[in-house]
Design an enzyme around this catalytic site. Structure first.
Site, PDB file in Angstrom:
ATOM      1  CG  ASP A 189       7.959 -24.879  24.431  1.00 36.32           C
ATOM      2  OD1 ASP A 189       8.993 -25.482  24.074  1.00 36.32           O
ATOM      3  OD2 ASP A 189       7.702 -24.615  25.623  1.00 36.32           O
ATOM      4  CB  CYS A 192      11.787 -29.165  22.113  1.00 40.09           C
ATOM      5  SG  CYS A 192      12.668 -28.735  20.592  1.00 40.09           S
ATOM      6  CG  HIS A 320      10.273 -31.979  18.731  1.00 42.99           C
ATOM      7  ND1 HIS A 320      10.041 -30.904  19.557  1.00 42.99           N
ATOM      8  CD2 HIS A 320       9.830 -33.074  19.423  1.00 42.99           C
ATOM      9  CE1 HIS A 320       9.482 -31.309  20.683  1.00 42.99           C
ATOM     10  NE2 HIS A 320       9.346 -32.619  20.624  1.00 42.99           N
TER      11      HIS A 320
END
Length: 332
Positions: A189, A192, A320
């Site tokens: 989101d 992370c 990520h």
């Protein structure tokens, strides 16, 4: 073939008896209106078939295009023959009907070929191969091809991302498994990196983390401001090319505000700040790059290092971070 069966429904969806009964009560104007509708339906079908044929490899598209042309040619011929018979039943005659004299009514109505062209307005491709397609047909075909090309590119990109992700995950697993470690998934989101650190702190404390992801954002931004001279050179190297948006100090301050108040993705700058704020050794595992260690001066023998994983190909949107935990100690 399924498309042919569907397309032939355009020519006639009625039984012969139903069609005959309806035609007995059909005026010439109604028949001509129906003919125009049938031709329009065939034109729409041709557009749909061409759009479907524009998908796949070039070789597949070429083969499908040839099949579509053959199918449309057959359907066009069948529709024309049907309409000719119906026109003849209403008193129209062909201009080549054995030189039979035309009566006054037929003379006024004109020959069938001329009338069919008048009904059609713009013929389907197979009926008028010698004439240029109309601008509207060209536009429809162009839009169909562009849409098909776009869908094909999306599929290829998704396939490429999926393949890269699988390779990256396999390499990371091969690296972590011998260490008894595994990845604990973190919500993608924008927070992370901070959520992954929060997860690590919770695991190390055996309960809740002393800091939320928002606390960690504010701590990182504050530390970077206080140690601007340490972080500014790295910030400028990462944001090279953005000099038109203000001075270096102004851009750095804007960056710090985004760190503490938005869902901007975190980077090594923020990790570097957090390792000093928390006085923790942080190790980042990766399946695509060499592992990165920060704050080695804080490493101790009590296994209190924070462990994260960096994923370059986790999602189509970009990078990520996840949390790395012992295999028997996976937590959300």
């Amino acid at each position: 073939m399924a498309d042919n069966k569907t397309s032939e429904g355009i020519v006639s969806e009625e039984t012969p008896m139903d069609a005959s009964q309806e035609q007995q009560h059909e005026t010439v104007e109604e028949m001509l209106a129906r003919h125009r509708q049938e031709i329009k339906q065939l034109q729409n079908k041709e557009t749909e078939m061409k759009k479907a044929a524009a998908k796949g490899s070039k070789a597949e598209q070429k083969a499908k295009k040839k099949q579509v042309e053959d199918d449309i040619s057959k359907l066009s011929t069948k529709l024309k023959d049907k309409q000719l018979k119906e026109l003849a039943s209403q008193g129209f005659s062909s201009s080549s009907s054995n030189n039979i004299a035309k009566d006054e009514t037929t003379e006024k109505k004109g020959d069938i070929d001329t009338l069919v062209r008048a009904i059609a307005g713009v013929s389907v491709t197979a009926q008028q191969e010698h004439s240029k397609p109309s601008k509207s047909v060209k536009r429809r075909e162009k839009r169909a091809k562009e849409e098909a090309d776009r869908e094909q590119r999306i599929k290829e990109e998704q396939s490429h991302v999926k393949s890269d992700r699988m390779v990256e995950n396999a390499k990371l697993e091969k690296k972590l498994k011998p260490l008894g470690l595994t990845v604990s998934e973190i919500k993608p989101d924008g927070h992370c990196l901070y959520r992954a650190v929060e997860n690590q702190l919770a695991n190390r404390s055996g309960g809740a983390s002393p800091y939320t992801y928002q606390n960690l954002r504010e701590m990182a931004a504050s530390y970077m401001r206080e140690h601007k001279t340490d972080f500014l050179p790295f910030f400028l190297s990462e944001t090279e090319g953005d000099s038109n948006s203000g001075s270096a100090e102004e851009r750095f301050e804007k960056y710090c505000r985004e760190v503490e108040s938005t869902a901007a993705w975190g980077s090594q700058l923020e990790l570097g700040a957090l390792t000093h704020c928390l006085r923790k050794h942080i190790k980042v595992y990766s399946g695509s790059f060499p592992d990165v260690e920060m704050g080695k001066e804080y490493r101790s023998g009590d296994d209190s290092s924070l462990m994260l994983s960096y994923h370059r190909h986790a999602f189509g949107l970009g990078e990520h971070y996840n949390s790395v935990v012992l295999v028997n100690n996976i937590t959300g």
